[in-house]
Design a protein around this motif. Structure first.
Motif, PDB file in Angstrom:
ATOM      1  N   ALA A  20       0.788  -1.469   0.209  1.00 31.60           N
ATOM      2  CA  ALA A  20      -0.115   0.592  -0.263  1.00 31.60           C
ATOM      3  C   ALA A  20       1.028   1.029  -0.078  1.00 31.60           C
ATOM      4  N   GLY A  21       2.034   1.070   1.021  1.00 32.17           N
ATOM      5  CA  GLY A  21       2.630   2.268   0.982  1.00 32.17           C
ATOM      6  C   GLY A  21       3.258   2.866  -0.603  1.00 32.17           C
ATOM      7  N   ILE A  22       4.149   1.441  -1.770  1.00 32.62           N
ATOM      8  CA  ILE A  22       4.474   1.313  -2.605  1.00 32.62           C
ATOM      9  C   ILE A  22       3.016   2.391  -3.707  1.00 32.62           C
ATOM     10  N   ARG A  23       2.232   1.602  -3.854  1.00 31.83           N
ATOM     11  CA  ARG A  23       0.819   2.394  -4.218  1.00 31.83           C
ATOM     12  C   ARG A  23       1.033   3.733  -4.301  1.00 31.83           C
ATOM     13  N   PHE A  24       0.960   4.116  -2.800  1.00 32.71           N
ATOM     14  CA  PHE A  24       1.033   5.762  -2.227  1.00 32.71           C
ATOM     15  C   PHE A  24       1.617   5.887  -2.650  1.00 32.71           C
ATOM     16  N   THR A  25       3.306   6.095  -2.479  1.00 36.64           N
ATOM     17  CA  THR A  25       4.039   6.472  -3.134  1.00 36.64           C
ATOM     18  C   THR A  25       4.102   6.676  -4.627  1.00 36.64           C
ATOM     19  N   ASP A  26       4.044   5.666  -5.570  1.00 38.95           N
ATOM     20  CA  ASP A  26       3.093   5.911  -6.528  1.00 38.95           C
ATOM     21  C   ASP A  26       2.661   7.152  -7.281  1.00 38.95           C
ATOM     22  N   ASP A  27       1.527   6.753  -6.710  1.00 38.30           N
ATOM     23  CA  ASP A  27       1.013   7.852  -6.758  1.00 38.30           C
ATOM     24  C   ASP A  27       1.193   9.313  -6.877  1.00 38.30           C
ATOM     25  N   GLN A  28       2.225   9.657  -6.007  1.00 35.62           N
ATOM     26  CA  GLN A  28       2.427  10.772  -5.672  1.00 35.62           C
ATOM     27  C   GLN A  28       3.284  11.589  -6.932  1.00 35.62           C
ATOM     28  N   LEU A  29       4.271  10.058  -7.211  1.00 32.09           N
ATOM     29  CA  LEU A  29       4.953  10.491  -8.084  1.00 32.09           C
ATOM     30  C   LEU A  29       5.032  10.668  -9.264  1.00 32.09           C
ATOM     31  N   GLY A  30       3.329  10.139  -9.647  1.00 31.30           N
ATOM     32  CA  GLY A  30       2.320  10.680 -10.737  1.00 31.30           C
ATOM     33  C   GLY A  30       2.178  12.243 -10.476  1.00 31.30           C
ATOM     34  N   GLY A  31       1.714  12.224  -9.610  1.00 31.09           N
ATOM     35  CA  GLY A  31       1.409  14.246  -9.300  1.00 31.09           C
ATOM     36  C   GLY A  31       2.403  15.054  -9.488  1.00 31.09           C
ATOM     37  N   MET A  32       3.715  14.590  -9.310  1.00 31.43           N
ATOM     38  CA  MET A  32       5.171  15.253  -9.570  1.00 31.43           C
ATOM     39  C   MET A  32       5.421  15.463 -10.975  1.00 31.43           C
ATOM     40  N   PHE A  33       5.385  14.593 -11.342  1.00 34.66           N
ATOM     41  CA  PHE A  33       5.815  13.837 -13.595  1.00 34.66           C
ATOM     42  C   PHE A  33       4.656  14.766 -13.726  1.00 34.66           C
ATOM     43  N   GLN A  34       3.573  14.971 -13.400  1.00 34.90           N
ATOM     44  CA  GLN A  34       2.176  15.747 -14.078  1.00 34.90           C
ATOM     45  C   GLN A  34       2.741  17.626 -13.550  1.00 34.90           C
ATOM     46  N   SER A  35       3.259  17.742 -12.398  1.00 32.82           N
ATOM     47  CA  SER A  35       3.577  19.171 -11.939  1.00 32.82           C
ATOM     48  C   SER A  35       4.752  19.419 -13.558  1.00 32.82           C
ATOM     49  N   LEU A  36       5.318  18.954 -13.823  1.00 33.14           N
ATOM     50  CA  LEU A  36       6.909  18.633 -14.280  1.00 33.14           C
ATOM     51  C   LEU A  36       6.278  19.175 -15.720  1.00 33.14           C
ATOM     52  N   ARG A  37       5.283  18.205 -16.570  1.00 34.76           N
ATOM     53  CA  ARG A  37       5.080  18.156 -17.570  1.00 34.76           C
ATOM     54  C   ARG A  37       4.330  19.558 -18.067  1.00 34.76           C
ATOM     55  N   GLU A  38       3.578  19.756 -17.169  1.00 35.88           N
ATOM     56  CA  GLU A  38       2.736  21.221 -17.109  1.00 35.88           C
ATOM     57  C   GLU A  38       3.698  22.772 -17.392  1.00 35.88           C
ATOM     58  N   THR A  39       4.710  22.047 -17.173  1.00 36.73           N
ATOM     59  CA  THR A  39       5.623  23.291 -16.436  1.00 36.73           C
ATOM     60  C   THR A  39       6.627  23.602 -17.240  1.00 36.73           C
ATOM     61  N   GLY A  40       6.684  22.035 -18.414  1.00 40.42           N
ATOM     62  CA  GLY A  40       7.583  22.034 -19.200  1.00 40.42           C
ATOM     63  C   GLY A  40       8.953  22.049 -18.824  1.00 40.42           C
ATOM     64  N   LEU A  41       9.029  20.713 -17.531  1.00 44.64           N
ATOM     65  CA  LEU A  41      10.305  20.990 -16.859  1.00 44.64           C
ATOM     66  C   LEU A  41      10.802  19.663 -17.209  1.00 44.64           C
ATOM     67  N   LEU A  42      10.243  18.549 -17.594  1.00 43.80           N
ATOM     68  CA  LEU A  42       9.702  17.169 -17.900  1.00 43.80           C
ATOM     69  C   LEU A  42      10.969  17.061 -18.976  1.00 43.80           C
TER      70      LEU A  42
END
Length: 261
Positions: free
Chosen positions: A57-79
């Motif tokens: 469950a902790g791994i799934r939570f971490t995966d969800d948080q990473l998904g949000g981080m990647f989306q933010s990087l993608r939206e700002t053009g940093l990714l």
């Protein structure tokens, strides 16, 4: 957690986990070091299955948080202008070899994910099978950035560049040259001035473990344990090859003595 941990478990670990709800991170972390693992020497298979589910469950939570981080990087053009490295410091053991948490140098503690995303997604989907050591991550990133490690000597604290860069592997997809990987665990909870330690060496698909933390007594002397595993045929490290190797060594010595007479 309900999706991953066994719903039929009614033991003490469920009660302890539920008692952490509503506490601050500092309070939860304090209880994790005291109450949570209290009496773990009496844990059995039900606790192992429950805790493994909580871990998933902790791994799934971490995966969800990473998904949000990647989306933010993608939206700002940093990714697409960034090098992203995801790595774990250690795995977790659930009594596979008689212990809990991460106090051994078996594969369940040493084999951790290492994910690298290059700018513009270059070489995306490439899977490198040859193991590398974590000490090589820093020199790899420095080479990718074009940074000369010798110019970092002015930074505070030690700059550990003892590993070998695998930057070429990341940009070409070619497997790196295999090399021995040495891991060390220092038991800084041990009493006395000298910390006990374990050392593991991975080479040629084999794992050799030297354990100075948990020895055993023979004829009044403490004998530190040695283990040898063939990771190709025995990835779970269930069969220790040291006794077999010792028998062969003793047999060869007897044969040598006999031929010299």
């Amino acid at each position: 957690m309900k999706q991953w941990a066994p719903a039929d478990y009614k033991g003490v670990m469920r009660e302890r986990l539920e008692s952490l709800a509503g506490l601050s991170f500092k309070e939860r972390f304090s209880k994790m070091k005291t109450l949570f693992w209290k009496g773990r020497e009496d844990f059995k298979d039900p606790e192992a299955r429950f805790l493994h589910g909580v871990y998933q469950a902790g791994i799934r939570f971490t995966d969800d948080q990473l998904g949000g981080m990647f989306q933010s990087l993608r939206e700002t053009g940093l990714l697409d202008r960034s090098i992203v490295v995801i790595v774990a410091d250690h795995g977790e053991e659930f009594f596979e070899h008689g212990h809990w948490q991460h106090e051994d140098l078996y594969e369940e503690c040493l084999r951790v994910p290492l994910i690298v995303r290059l700018p513009d997604g270059r070489m995306a989907g490439t899977h490198i099978k040859t193991p590398v050591d974590l000490v090589s991550v820093m020199p790899t990133v420095l080479e990718l950035l074009g940074v000369d490690p010798s110019k970092l000597s002015g930074l505070p604290g030690p700059v550990r560049t003892g590993g070998v860069s695998f930057a070429e592997t990341l940009v070409t997809g070619h497997e790196p040259k295999p090399r021995p990987i040495i891991s060390e665990l220092i038991n800084d909870r041990a009493k006395g001035g000298d910390f006990e330690r374990q050392v593991a060496i991975h080479a040629n698909g084999m794992s050799f473990l030297y354990d100075r933390v948990r020895g055993h007594r023979e004829q009044g002397q403490v004998i530190f344990d040695h283990y040898l595993y063939d990771l190709k045929s025995d990835p779970g490290q269930k069969t220790d090859l040291v006794p077999q190797a010792a028998r062969r060594w003793r047999s060869s010595r007897s044969f040598t003595r006999a031929t010299r007479r």
